[in-house]
Design a protein around this motif. Sequence first.
Motif, PDB file in Angstrom:
ATOM      1  N   PRO A 195       0.821  -1.215   0.000  1.00  0.00           N
ATOM      2  CA  PRO A 195       0.000   0.000   0.000  1.00  0.00           C
ATOM      3  C   PRO A 195       0.852   1.261   0.000  1.00  0.00           C
ATOM      4  CG  PRO A 195      -0.715  -1.564   1.693  1.00  0.00           C
ATOM      5  CD  PRO A 195       0.609  -2.043   1.196  1.00  0.00           C
ATOM      6  N   ASP A 196       0.220   2.411  -0.232  1.00  0.00           N
ATOM      7  CA  ASP A 196       0.954   3.663  -0.379  1.00  0.00           C
ATOM      8  C   ASP A 196       1.536   4.179   0.926  1.00  0.00           C
ATOM      9  OD1 ASP A 196      -1.360   4.457   0.868  1.00  0.00           O
ATOM     10  OD2 ASP A 196      -1.867   6.040  -0.554  1.00  0.00           O
ATOM     11  N   ARG A 197       1.117   3.664   2.070  1.00  0.00           N
ATOM     12  CA  ARG A 197       1.641   4.159   3.343  1.00  0.00           C
ATOM     13  C   ARG A 197       3.067   3.688   3.607  1.00  0.00           C
ATOM     14  NH1 ARG A 197      -2.313   0.428   4.657  1.00  0.00           N
ATOM     15  NH2 ARG A 197      -3.798   2.147   4.700  1.00  0.00           N
ATOM     16  N   PHE A 198       3.560   2.755   2.807  1.00  0.00           N
ATOM     17  CA  PHE A 198       4.931   2.279   2.976  1.00  0.00           C
ATOM     18  C   PHE A 198       5.903   3.206   2.242  1.00  0.00           C
ATOM     19  CE2 PHE A 198       2.659  -1.402   4.296  1.00  0.00           C
ATOM     20  CZ  PHE A 198       3.513  -2.096   5.149  1.00  0.00           C
ATOM     21  N   GLU A 199       7.092   3.367   2.821  1.00  0.00           N
ATOM     22  CA  GLU A 199       8.145   4.183   2.226  1.00  0.00           C
ATOM     23  C   GLU A 199       9.365   3.315   1.970  1.00  0.00           C
ATOM     24  OE1 GLU A 199       8.877   7.126   5.174  1.00  0.00           O
ATOM     25  OE2 GLU A 199       7.021   8.259   4.770  1.00  0.00           O
ATOM     26  N   PHE A 200      10.146   3.670   0.938  1.00  0.00           N
ATOM     27  CA  PHE A 200      11.349   2.911   0.644  1.00  0.00           C
ATOM     28  C   PHE A 200      12.436   3.233   1.663  1.00  0.00           C
ATOM     29  CE2 PHE A 200       9.232   3.089  -3.496  1.00  0.00           C
ATOM     30  CZ  PHE A 200       9.209   1.729  -3.783  1.00  0.00           C
ATOM     31  N   ILE A 241      21.145  -6.064  -3.121  1.00  0.00           N
ATOM     32  CA  ILE A 241      20.530  -6.232  -1.816  1.00  0.00           C
ATOM     33  C   ILE A 241      20.499  -7.722  -1.504  1.00  0.00           C
ATOM     34  CG2 ILE A 241      18.152  -6.386  -2.719  1.00  0.00           C
ATOM     35  CD1 ILE A 241      17.280  -4.686  -0.286  1.00  0.00           C
ATOM     36  N   LYS A 242      20.563  -8.054  -0.218  1.00  0.00           N
ATOM     37  CA  LYS A 242      20.514  -9.458   0.172  1.00  0.00           C
ATOM     38  C   LYS A 242      19.207  -9.749   0.894  1.00  0.00           C
ATOM     39  CE  LYS A 242      25.484 -10.301   0.445  1.00  0.00           C
ATOM     40  NZ  LYS A 242      26.618 -10.757   1.300  1.00  0.00           N
ATOM     41  N   ALA A 243      18.802 -10.996   0.845  1.00  0.00           N
ATOM     42  CA  ALA A 243      17.599 -11.416   1.553  1.00  0.00           C
ATOM     43  C   ALA A 243      17.716 -11.012   3.022  1.00  0.00           C
ATOM     44  CB  ALA A 243      17.427 -12.930   1.436  1.00  0.00           C
ATOM     45  N   GLY A 244      16.651 -10.397   3.532  1.00  0.00           N
ATOM     46  CA  GLY A 244      16.636  -9.997   4.927  1.00  0.00           C
ATOM     47  C   GLY A 244      16.975  -8.544   5.176  1.00  0.00           C
ATOM     48  N   GLN A 245      17.568  -7.868   4.185  1.00  0.00           N
ATOM     49  CA  GLN A 245      17.898  -6.453   4.364  1.00  0.00           C
ATOM     50  C   GLN A 245      16.666  -5.586   4.144  1.00  0.00           C
ATOM     51  OE1 GLN A 245      21.263  -5.901   1.678  1.00  0.00           O
ATOM     52  NE2 GLN A 245      22.703  -6.384   3.318  1.00  0.00           N
ATOM     53  N   PRO A 246      16.592  -4.409   4.795  1.00  0.00           N
ATOM     54  CA  PRO A 246      15.392  -3.550   4.702  1.00  0.00           C
ATOM     55  C   PRO A 246      15.075  -3.140   3.267  1.00  0.00           C
ATOM     56  CG  PRO A 246      16.833  -2.828   6.473  1.00  0.00           C
ATOM     57  CD  PRO A 246      17.606  -3.852   5.696  1.00  0.00           C
ATOM     58  N   LEU A 247      13.781  -3.141   2.950  1.00  0.00           N
ATOM     59  CA  LEU A 247      13.326  -2.780   1.611  1.00  0.00           C
ATOM     60  C   LEU A 247      12.316  -1.637   1.703  1.00  0.00           C
ATOM     61  CD1 LEU A 247      13.634  -3.729  -1.375  1.00  0.00           C
ATOM     62  CD2 LEU A 247      11.630  -5.156  -1.009  1.00  0.00           C
ATOM     63  N   LEU A 248      11.252  -1.832   2.483  1.00  0.00           N
ATOM     64  CA  LEU A 248      10.218  -0.822   2.687  1.00  0.00           C
ATOM     65  C   LEU A 248       9.916  -0.728   4.172  1.00  0.00           C
ATOM     66  CD1 LEU A 248       8.677  -2.551  -0.136  1.00  0.00           C
ATOM     67  CD2 LEU A 248       8.172  -0.113  -0.245  1.00  0.00           C
ATOM     68  N   ARG A 249       9.399   0.437   4.567  1.00  0.00           N
ATOM     69  CA  ARG A 249       9.107   0.664   5.977  1.00  0.00           C
ATOM     70  C   ARG A 249       7.752   1.355   6.122  1.00  0.00           C
ATOM     71  NH1 ARG A 249      12.444   1.153  10.339  1.00  0.00           N
ATOM     72  NH2 ARG A 249      14.286   1.186   8.971  1.00  0.00           N
ATOM     73  N   LYS A 250       7.002   0.942   7.119  1.00  0.00           N
ATOM     74  CA  LYS A 250       5.754   1.619   7.434  1.00  0.00           C
ATOM     75  C   LYS A 250       6.038   2.646   8.535  1.00  0.00           C
ATOM     76  CE  LYS A 250       2.546  -0.400   9.821  1.00  0.00           C
ATOM     77  NZ  LYS A 250       1.437  -1.287  10.278  1.00  0.00           N
ATOM     78  N   PRO A 251       5.846   3.946   8.250  1.00  0.00           N
ATOM     79  CA  PRO A 251       6.146   4.982   9.242  1.00  0.00           C
ATOM     80  C   PRO A 251       5.356   4.799  10.531  1.00  0.00           C
ATOM     81  CG  PRO A 251       5.722   5.935   7.074  1.00  0.00           C
ATOM     82  CD  PRO A 251       5.331   4.499   6.997  1.00  0.00           C
TER      83      PRO A 251
END
Length: 299
Positions: free
Chosen positions: A274-279, A289-299
């Motif tokens: 959804p749009d509430r997530f930020e990169f 990027i490796k599996a497990g590293q941060p991709l998107l974050r919900k503020p």
Amino acid sequence: MPEALAGRSDRFMTVKGLITALTEQENLNFLLTNRIPRAAITRFMGWFSKIENPYVCAASIALWRLFSDLDLSEAKKTEFKSLHDCFTRELKDGLRPFDPDPSVVTSPSDAIIGAHGAIEDTELFQIKGANYSLKDLLGDDRLVETHRNGRFVTLRLTSSMYHRFHAPADFRIEHVTFISGDVWNVNPIALKRVEKLFCKNERAVIETHLSSGEALTIVPVAAILVASLRLHCIEATLNAQTRGPTTFPCDAQVRKGDELGWFEHGSTIIVLTPDRFEFCDNVREGARIKAGQPLLRKP
């Protein structure tokens, strides 16, 4: 001709020659990896990779190393029964820790980050200027509405990478839809030349809901030489023999980092939120990027 003008002319000719060489190289790459019987070669690769002969396996891996940056130092085992066994290798325990922050959606796989950004109404893009629609990708009006104006990120797995992919967050898998299609190469050269490529290739649409309630959809997209896609949640291997679109009911609760399945060669995963997530700050086109590293974050 004045010396300064002559210097400019020489530089212009050098740049022109470099552009011509790169264009010819791209043409050859596209010809060799796409203007061939893709489906037949993919089926052959699926058969060949499973031959359990030590000499065939050793020769195949040696050839693979010659044309790629294959690194098997992270593999859990050092000897393989077949090329397929090497493609789908597991890693040593603890090498891919998953970010424990519940507000973070991690990368499900090792990958090179491709096109990403905001979905404009229902339009996203495979490269700048080459759009495709959620409806063409997902084939489901209900799911299109779920991700309208949301976020997307494209993760490209090269042939030499770790091919297993994992849950990027705690979630419940509700449906898996397999959509039949072609097996175009998914490298940047093909993405520039084949319109709506991701919507033409075989793919699985994995519908999930995070423990916090938001919808998250993962779309593994097959490519040439990808003989099949294995998903643990439905205990099935999806390939050219699977007729689609076919929807598999599913009700599987998974934890962040749990293995979801594997490709049998390099390919692509598209993640929709959804749009509430930020990169996250590390997300840049072309970055690894490796599996497990941060991709998107919900503020």
